[in-house]
Design a protein around this motif. Structure first.
Motif, short mmCIF file in Angstrom:
data_model
loop_
_atom_site.label_atom_id
_atom_site.label_comp_id
_atom_site.label_asym_id
_atom_site.label_seq_id
_atom_site.Cartn_x
_atom_site.Cartn_y
_atom_site.Cartn_z
N ILE A 99 -6.02 -4.54 5.35
CA ILE A 99 -5.24 -4.48 6.60
C ILE A 99 -5.90 -5.36 7.66
N ALA A 100 -7.21 -5.25 7.79
CA ALA A 100 -7.94 -6.05 8.78
C ALA A 100 -7.82 -7.54 8.48
N TYR A 101 -7.88 -7.90 7.19
CA TYR A 101 -7.81 -9.31 6.79
C TYR A 101 -6.45 -9.89 7.12
N ILE A 102 -5.39 -9.14 6.82
CA ILE A 102 -4.04 -9.65 7.10
C ILE A 102 -3.82 -9.78 8.61
N LYS A 103 -4.32 -8.82 9.36
CA LYS A 103 -4.17 -8.89 10.83
C LYS A 103 -4.94 -10.08 11.40
N ALA A 104 -6.03 -10.44 10.76
CA ALA A 104 -6.82 -11.59 11.22
C ALA A 104 -6.21 -12.92 10.77
N ASN A 105 -5.29 -12.84 9.80
CA ASN A 105 -4.64 -14.05 9.27
C ASN A 105 -3.13 -13.86 9.23
N PRO A 106 -2.50 -13.61 10.36
CA PRO A 106 -1.05 -13.32 10.38
C PRO A 106 -0.21 -14.47 9.82
N GLY A 107 0.69 -14.13 8.90
CA GLY A 107 1.57 -15.15 8.34
C GLY A 107 0.95 -16.03 7.28
N LYS A 108 -0.34 -15.81 6.97
CA LYS A 108 -1.04 -16.67 6.01
C LYS A 108 -1.30 -15.96 4.68
N VAL A 109 -0.91 -14.70 4.59
CA VAL A 109 -1.19 -13.92 3.38
C VAL A 109 0.11 -13.66 2.62
N ASN A 110 0.08 -13.87 1.31
CA ASN A 110 1.25 -13.66 0.45
C ASN A 110 0.99 -12.53 -0.54
N TYR A 111 2.03 -11.75 -0.80
CA TYR A 111 1.90 -10.74 -1.85
C TYR A 111 3.03 -10.93 -2.85
N GLY A 112 2.72 -10.70 -4.11
CA GLY A 112 3.71 -10.94 -5.17
C GLY A 112 4.31 -9.67 -5.71
N SER A 113 5.37 -9.85 -6.51
CA SER A 113 6.00 -8.72 -7.21
C SER A 113 6.71 -9.27 -8.43
N SER A 114 7.15 -8.36 -9.29
CA SER A 114 7.88 -8.78 -10.50
C SER A 114 9.35 -9.02 -10.21
N GLY A 115 9.73 -8.99 -8.94
CA GLY A 115 11.11 -9.29 -8.55
C GLY A 115 11.58 -8.43 -7.40
N ASN A 116 12.56 -8.92 -6.66
CA ASN A 116 13.15 -8.14 -5.58
C ASN A 116 13.73 -6.84 -6.13
N GLY A 117 13.50 -5.75 -5.43
CA GLY A 117 14.08 -4.49 -5.82
C GLY A 117 13.25 -3.69 -6.81
N THR A 118 12.09 -4.20 -7.20
CA THR A 118 11.21 -3.45 -8.10
C THR A 118 10.34 -2.50 -7.28
N SER A 119 9.75 -1.51 -7.96
CA SER A 119 8.90 -0.56 -7.24
C SER A 119 7.66 -1.25 -6.67
N ASN A 120 7.18 -2.30 -7.36
CA ASN A 120 6.00 -3.00 -6.82
C ASN A 120 6.36 -3.83 -5.59
N HIS A 121 7.58 -4.36 -5.55
CA HIS A 121 8.05 -5.05 -4.34
C HIS A 121 8.10 -4.07 -3.17
N LEU A 122 8.72 -2.90 -3.40
CA LEU A 122 8.86 -1.93 -2.31
C LEU A 122 7.53 -1.34 -1.90
N SER A 123 6.60 -1.21 -2.84
CA SER A 123 5.26 -0.74 -2.47
C SER A 123 4.63 -1.71 -1.48
N GLY A 124 4.75 -3.01 -1.78
CA GLY A 124 4.20 -4.02 -0.88
C GLY A 124 4.92 -4.05 0.46
#
Length: 327
Positions: A146-171
């Protein structure tokens, strides 16, 4: 006694004929190969689950079971294909929390109705997600991320196995609840997302733990939390999200077998009985647990109730996370 009018006799005869035909179909079912549509690519967790069922169902019913991988749209492509198939029990879907609970909330339009277009057969299993980061980052906990993303706004990407998957919604829920600026990168399957995470092209992701486990053990990825209600035996040192400071963050992906709507009840009952025996067999239970899947079972109605409850839950979650897509 007043005789039945001609139209009534015709209607009654048609109904009797239909019942006789349905019973005959159920008694002879299956008389040819069954296709099990897996709505994600080969190598995905859903595919692994589907292949466990494929082998055992073929033995149980004495017919070949063919896996048809149809990825795309968070499983929506495969789900739609099954919804439009003949309701005869020869085309089944390995549905997921994504195809039947999350997609309707995430996508502005989907070409199938998760309730009206399917006959639930049986729930097959559940699986938690694990939150992993690239080890090159100075992140060893959820608070660090959380601290890292706040220190780097808009520069962090997270992946998933596709839109609408549980891992997408978790992120998406993780980002929204913590007021973070991070970009979601959807892939056509978990294997592609993991590859890019290993390369450092994305920085974190939630995903089923088994495909991640070898990379975690080798130090190529770092696990910092899991979305289960309890810690995972294979990762005893990894805290659950509540322990990591995030209450009410339990996400278990689930898998269930579906047939097209109007599939004869007798066929659904026959499939449910066969798969129930498969799930309860020690060999399959051991195999599912080895793949990171907790076995689940029950009646078609149990799966229908789960489906309806999850639809309501994820509709609210998607709205809160701002994860609605315009398609």
């Amino acid at each position: 006694m007043t005789p039945f009018p001609g139209w009534a006799r015709t209607l009654l005869g048609a109904m009797v004929a239909a019942c006789v035909a349905a019973t005959a179909h159920a008694q002879s079912y299956p008389s040819k190969p069954i296709t099990l549509v897996v709505p994600f690519p080969a190598g995905s967790t859903t595919d692994l689950v589907g292949r466990i069922l494929q082998d055992e169902l073929a033995k149980a019913v004495g017919q070949t079971v063919i896996i048809d991988n149809r990825g795309g749209a968070g499983g929506g492509v495969g789900a739609e294909a099954v919804a439009r198939s003949a309701p005869d029990g020869y085309t089944l879907l390995m549905g997921t929390i994504g195809t039947h609970s999350i997609n309707p909330a995430v996508y502005a339009k989907i070409n199938y109705d998760p309730i009206k277009d399917f006959e639930p057969v049986i729930q097959f299993g559940t699986a938690p997600n694990v939150l992993v980061v690239h080890p090159s980052l100075p992140i060893k906990s959820v608070a660090d991320l959380i601290a890292y993303i706040k220190a780097n706004p808009g520069k962090v990407n997270y992946g998933s196995s596709g839109n609408g998957t549980s891992n997408h919604l978790s992120g998406a829920m993780f980002v929204a609840r913590n007021g973070l600026q991070a970009t979601h990168v959807p892939y056509r399957g978990g294997a592609q997302a993991i590859t890019d995470l290993l390369r450092g092209e994305i920085q974190f992701m939630f995903y089923h733990y088994l495909p991640l486990l070898p990379h975690i053990q080798e130090g190529k990825l770092r696990a910092i939390a899991n979305t289960n209600a309890t810690r995972i035996a294979a990762l005893p040192d990894v805290p659950v999200m509540k322990e990591a400071g995030m209450d009410d963050f339990v996400v278990s992906a689930w898998f269930g077998v579906y047939a097209p709507a109007k599939t004869p009840k007798e066929v659904v009952t026959k499939l449910n009985g066969a798969i129930l025996k498969i799930i309860n067999s020690p060999q399959v239970k051991k195999g599912l647990l080895a793949q990171g899947i907790d076995p689940a079972a029950g009646s078609p109605e149990d799966l229908r109730k789960l489906n309806q409850a999850e639809l309501a839950r994820w509709s609210k979650a998607v709205e809160q996370a701002g994860a609605k897509l315009s398609n």
